[in-house]
Design an enzyme around this catalytic site. Structure first.
Site, short mmCIF file in Angstrom:
data_model
loop_
_atom_site.label_atom_id
_atom_site.label_comp_id
_atom_site.label_asym_id
_atom_site.label_seq_id
_atom_site.Cartn_x
_atom_site.Cartn_y
_atom_site.Cartn_z
N LYS A 62 0.82 -1.22 0.00
CA LYS A 62 0.00 0.00 0.00
C LYS A 62 0.85 1.27 0.00
CE LYS A 62 -2.53 0.29 3.59
NZ LYS A 62 -1.52 1.01 4.42
N THR A 77 4.04 1.53 -0.79
CA THR A 77 4.81 1.53 -2.03
C THR A 77 3.96 2.05 -3.18
OG1 THR A 77 6.10 -0.35 -1.22
CG2 THR A 77 6.16 0.07 -3.58
N ARG A 121 2.18 8.34 6.68
CA ARG A 121 2.29 8.19 8.13
C ARG A 121 3.74 7.90 8.52
NH1 ARG A 121 -0.82 3.29 8.98
NH2 ARG A 121 -0.03 2.86 6.91
N LYS A 126 6.66 -6.65 10.59
CA LYS A 126 6.10 -5.93 9.44
C LYS A 126 7.17 -5.13 8.69
CE LYS A 126 2.30 -2.81 8.23
NZ LYS A 126 3.08 -1.71 7.65
N ALA A 161 -4.06 1.41 12.41
CA ALA A 161 -5.49 1.41 12.09
C ALA A 161 -6.25 0.26 12.74
CB ALA A 161 -5.69 1.34 10.58
N PHE A 202 -3.64 -0.44 7.19
CA PHE A 202 -4.19 -1.78 7.02
C PHE A 202 -5.28 -1.83 5.93
CE2 PHE A 202 -2.50 -2.39 11.46
CZ PHE A 202 -1.50 -3.25 11.08
N PHE A 239 3.44 -9.18 -9.65
CA PHE A 239 4.66 -9.91 -9.31
C PHE A 239 5.09 -10.75 -10.52
CE2 PHE A 239 3.44 -8.56 -5.21
CZ PHE A 239 4.48 -8.78 -4.33
N TRP A 297 7.26 -1.04 -7.60
CA TRP A 297 8.38 -1.56 -6.81
C TRP A 297 9.62 -1.71 -7.70
CZ3 TRP A 297 12.03 -5.32 -6.53
CH2 TRP A 297 12.65 -5.52 -5.29
#
Length: 554
Positions: A69, A71, A92, A103, A271, A299, A380, A408
């Site tokens: 998210k 990224t 954030r 994480k 969140a 999240f 991916f 990415w």
């Protein structure tokens, strides 16, 4: 293949004044924190006559496969800038708990990052420490008041204020302190929460000025007297000192993406246990500087987006122009029952079983909140054409476009298709609305979220929760929005129910008021406000050499 930190460390950053000048700021508008970080003056956000368009990036229910998210948020902003748009990204701040836990950091990944990555993920400009210091000062003054004679008649069995530390430390969830007798304090049961779950963090993120910050701090309820009256930080005469600790932390932080897009990174609540948004000041400052602002919520959309829209947008009178729901084929296959080790294999059946999770989030954004929505599908190398086609077909049935994203690997170039789709949505206009009317009773607001957003059948309450909600309404807090504390891994309050579960009820076990923040926190299931470290914490792989070069961050 380079790691995230290797990519970040090899980047050539622009001096932060150059980034500031790019959005019309002067040297007098910023305070330097080294060469590549700065604080922005609070006066900046009120300058613009017209504000930019606000784009919310949210995601499907998170899985160990990852969704990307942050990224995507960064790559989308870079993509829009490549298309000639004046854009600012608003993110954030990372918490040290996830950085050293499982994480990882929250500065993006690959070639879609904000930098300096190590600084942002670690101490940054000290905002987190200021929040922790202010919260713990209040705790110290509360216990000192009781020790010095307890003139306010505070019932130590009904204290709701907790100490905090910005670290995953389950050992501190439930403690007894003040032990030793005499001058060592008054013994009582206590506990810690992670700093980003503290009400002080929520207040920092919702305050619009220093005066508003002080007023909100004054309203914090720390506990109750023996006759049931709330005791506030104002009663303890703590708000002024707390505000003094937070005066610099209130100013938003300016950094840059790898491609030089201005990024405002400020505030960092989770969140699942808090409201999960960056600060109102950061968002409004960004809106005053750019024609487009790309921001994120924490999240999945059932948590982060719901609170962004029902709490933050309501409090700050913000109206988003468009919404992006981030998904990956890999994560959707996990929702369909595939183990992480098998995600590289094509599995259309599992993908089909997991797709309802994405579709429910998309429907919520469009139908519950009235927002034009696009799906960003992070591609991916192992994703097959057949899997991509299946996701596109199912989204097309809802009339929702899917934009493939490769940010990415390619940075802003890989976000151009998504950027075009988002720009188109922004031009259409939104019919934004809230999930519930804040004037409804607390139970009705909870029911609206559970049924409309989660897809559940209803709500069950423990006797303790029923009593607490009734008392909060008696005290005049019933018209505040609600902030749901729920597992991030499911629409339900059971982390094991993946996909888009149906015919479930959500159990509310407790409720408390965050009067300074301006909402009622509702605790469901087994959710806790202090996470723990995993069996193999990321901290084991983080190191620094004799030249000060950090390795192992991700």
């Amino acid at each position: 293949m380079k790691s995230d930190i290797e990519i970040a460390q090899s980047a050539k950053l622009k001096p932060i004044l150059d980034i500031a000048k790019g959005v019309g700021l002067t040297e007098d508008d910023i305070e330097y924190y080294g060469k590549y970080k700065a604080k922005i003056s609070l006066s900046v956000m009120s300058r613009a006559k017209e504000q930019g368009k606000l784009i919310l990036v949210t995601a499907i229910t998170p899985t160990p496969a990852g969704e990307g998210k942050t990224t995507t948020t960064i790559g989308l902003a870079d993509g829009m800038r490549r298309l000639g748009k004046k854009v600012v990204v608003a993110l954030r701040e990372p918490s040290l708990g996830p950085v050293f836990g499982i994480k990882g950091g929250a500065a993006g990944g690959g070639y879609a990052q904000v930098v300096p990555m190590e600084d942002i993920n670690l101490h940054f400009t000290g905002d987190m420490h200021a929040v922790g210091a202010a919260a713990n000062l209040l705790a110290a003054m509360l216990d000192n008041h009781i020790f010095q004679g307890n003139a306010l008649g505070i019932d130590k069995e009904r204290i709701t204020w907790k100490r905090c530390v910005d670290m995953n430390d389950r050992q501190l969830r439930f403690i007894e302190d003040g032990l030793g007798g005499g001058k060592n304090g008054v013994p009582r049961k206590d506990g810690f929460e992670i700093t980003v779950a503290s009400e002080v963090m929520a207040i920092l993120c919702l305050a619009t000025s220093l005066s508003d910050l002080k007023a909100r701090l004054t309203r914090i309820v720390v506990g109750y007297t023996f006759d049931g009256k709330p005791v506030t930080a104002g009663d303890l005469k703590a708000a002024g000192a707390m505000c003094a600790l937070l005066k610099d932390a209130l100013k938003p932080n300016l950094v840059q993406t790898l491609e030089g897009t201005p990024a405002i990174v400020h505030g960092g609540p989770f969140a699942n246990i808090a409201h999960g948004c960056n600060s109102v000041i950061a968002t409004q400052t960004a809106l005053s500087l750019g024609d487009y602002v790309v921001t994120e919520a924490g999240f999945g959309a059932d948590l982060g987006a719901e609170k962004f829209l029902d709490i933050k947008c309501r409090a700050a009178q913000l109206t988003p122009s468009a919404c992006v729901v981030v998904a990956t084929v890999r994560a959707l296959k996990m929702h369909g029952g595939v183990q992480k080790a098998d995600l590289a294999q094509e599995n259309l059946a599992a993908l089909g079983a997991g797709l309802p999770n994405l579709l429910r989030h998309v429907r919520n954004m469009r139908e519950v909140y009235g927002l034009p929505t696009v799906v960003a599908l992070n591609r991916f190398p192992t994703d097959t054409d057949a899997e991509i086609a299946l996701v596109m077909r199912e989204c097309e049935k809802l009339g929702v476009q899917v934009a493939l994203s490769t940010v990415w690997a390619e940075g802003g170039k890989g976000g151009e298709a998504l950027a075009r789709a988002v720009i188109d949505l922004c031009e259409r206009g939104s019919d934004f609305k809230y999930c519930y009317d804040e004037k409804l009773p607390i139970a009705d607001k909870i029911r609206a979220i559970v049924k409309k957003v989660y897809g559940g059948d209803g709500v069950e309450y423990t006797p303790e929760a029923e009593e607490q909600i009734s008392r909060l309404e008696e005290l005049g807090f019933g018209k505040l929005p609600v902030c749901m504390a729920k597992t991030q891994y499911s629409f339900s309050d059971d982390a094991k129910k993946l996909g888009a579960p149906e015919h479930f009820t959500v159990t509310v076990r407790a409720a408390k008021v965050s009067a300074g923040a301006g909402f009622v926190v509702v605790f469901t299931g087994n959710i806790l406000t202090m996470p723990g470290l995993p069996a193999l914490p990321a901290a084991e792989n983080i190191d620094v050499d004799e030249n000060g070069v950090i390795t192992g961050l991700f």
